[in-house]
Scaffold this active site. Structure first.
Site, PDB file in Angstrom:
ATOM      1  N   ASP A  13      42.419  38.749  23.841  1.00  0.00           N
ATOM      2  CA  ASP A  13      43.102  38.963  24.966  1.00  0.00           C
ATOM      3  C   ASP A  13      42.924  37.938  26.053  1.00  0.00           C
ATOM      4  OD1 ASP A  13      43.997  40.566  27.200  1.00  0.00           O
ATOM      5  OD2 ASP A  13      41.803  40.877  27.839  1.00  0.00           O
ATOM      6  N   ASP A  15      42.946  37.654  29.940  1.00  0.00           N
ATOM      7  CA  ASP A  15      41.923  38.105  31.264  1.00  0.00           C
ATOM      8  C   ASP A  15      40.703  38.841  30.972  1.00  0.00           C
ATOM      9  OD1 ASP A  15      43.410  36.757  33.306  1.00  0.00           O
ATOM     10  OD2 ASP A  15      44.852  38.330  32.888  1.00  0.00           O
ATOM     11  N   THR A 108      48.177  38.941  25.530  1.00  0.00           N
ATOM     12  CA  THR A 108      47.843  39.389  26.624  1.00  0.00           C
ATOM     13  C   THR A 108      48.994  39.940  27.434  1.00  0.00           C
ATOM     14  OG1 THR A 108      47.612  38.393  28.927  1.00  0.00           O
ATOM     15  CG2 THR A 108      48.925  37.010  27.444  1.00  0.00           C
ATOM     16  N   SER A 109      48.884  41.058  28.253  1.00  0.00           N
ATOM     17  CA  SER A 109      49.842  41.540  29.188  1.00  0.00           C
ATOM     18  C   SER A 109      50.562  40.828  30.276  1.00  0.00           C
ATOM     19  CB  SER A 109      49.178  42.902  29.772  1.00  0.00           C
ATOM     20  OG  SER A 109      48.670  43.648  28.687  1.00  0.00           O
ATOM     21  N   LYS A 140      49.593  47.432  26.272  1.00  0.00           N
ATOM     22  CA  LYS A 140      48.471  48.021  25.828  1.00  0.00           C
ATOM     23  C   LYS A 140      48.223  49.166  26.952  1.00  0.00           C
ATOM     24  CE  LYS A 140      46.521  43.464  24.997  1.00  0.00           C
ATOM     25  NZ  LYS A 140      45.677  42.528  25.602  1.00  0.00           N
ATOM     26  N   ASP A 165      38.448  43.243  26.517  1.00  0.00           N
ATOM     27  CA  ASP A 165      37.365  43.755  27.642  1.00  0.00           C
ATOM     28  C   ASP A 165      37.700  44.871  28.059  1.00  0.00           C
ATOM     29  OD1 ASP A 165      38.536  43.226  30.778  1.00  0.00           O
ATOM     30  OD2 ASP A 165      39.775  42.414  29.020  1.00  0.00           O
TER      31      ASP A 165
END
Length: 216
Positions: A13, A15, A108-109, A140, A165
């Site tokens: 991921d 962030d 990542t989103s 996600k 995270d």
């Protein structure tokens, strides 16, 4: 106590896992909360780890998807303009540099444009394999992004280890059938396979059957 395991691929991921963008994200979303007469604490509690329009749909259930997507585009533009304070999570640069040609991907989103900007701002090398918001139809905590990354790398889900995270991200990794390293001081709350405070001390060594990873 350190943990050591072997795997064939690592999925990261961005962030709060590789990049510390918390100050920017919370500043932009706090402003958005004020614009919509919402409590900042309520907004910040649900935004991490998934695409922004999905958080908007939860926070403003009366709005149409079109309105949320349009508002999300405005938010992304704000986040692209605000990169001051974006830095690496301790140990991220060293870890990524050590991987070389080892199988790894970013999942990542964020959009590709935002991911590229934040990785650059943090001084991190962008992996060759990248799965961003444009790459998936379901964000996600759905496992689609991680499964897509495994496909890109040509490995099975059980041969991947995820670094994440957030609650949504950890849930997505586990749902994909992958082991998960929770990164950050609160990650252990979400029941990852292992947990670390940051990436300092995490080491990767090529071995005949893939990668040997030691968590510091």
């Amino acid at each position: 106590m350190s943990q050591t395991f072997t795997t064939r691929a690592l999925l990261f991921d961005m962030d709060s896992t590789l990049v510390d963008s918390t100050a920017v994200v919370e500043r932009v979303w706090t402003q958005w909360a004020a614009e919509h007469d919402l409590a900042a604490a309520d907004v910040l509690a649900v935004i991490h780890g998934r695409q922004g329009h999905l958080s908007m749909a939860e926070l403003l259930p009366h709005r149409s998807q079109e309105e949320n997507l349009a508002d999300n585009a405005v938010m992304l533009a704000r986040e692209l303009d605000e990169l001051d304070g974006v830095v690496e999570i301790p140990g991220a640069a060293t870890l990524l540099a050590s991987l070389g040609d080892a199988s790894h991907a970013l999942v990542t989103s964020a959009t590709l444009e935002l991911a590229t900007a934040r990785m650059r701002a943090a001084g991190l090398a962008m992996p060759t394999a990248v799965v961003t918001a444009e790459s998936v139809t379901r964000s996600k905590p759905h496992p689609e992004g991680f499964l897509r990354a495994a496909e890109l790398l040509g490995v099975g889900p059980t041969d991947c280890v995820v670094f994440e995270d957030s609650a949504f991200g950890i849930e997505a990794g586990l749902a994909a059938g992958m082991r998960v390293v929770g990164v950050g001081p609160t990650a252990a709350r979400h029941n990852p396979t292992w947990a670390v405070d940051d990436l300092t001390g995490t080491r990767v060594v090529p071995v005949p059957d893939g990668l040997r990873v030691t968590l510091g």
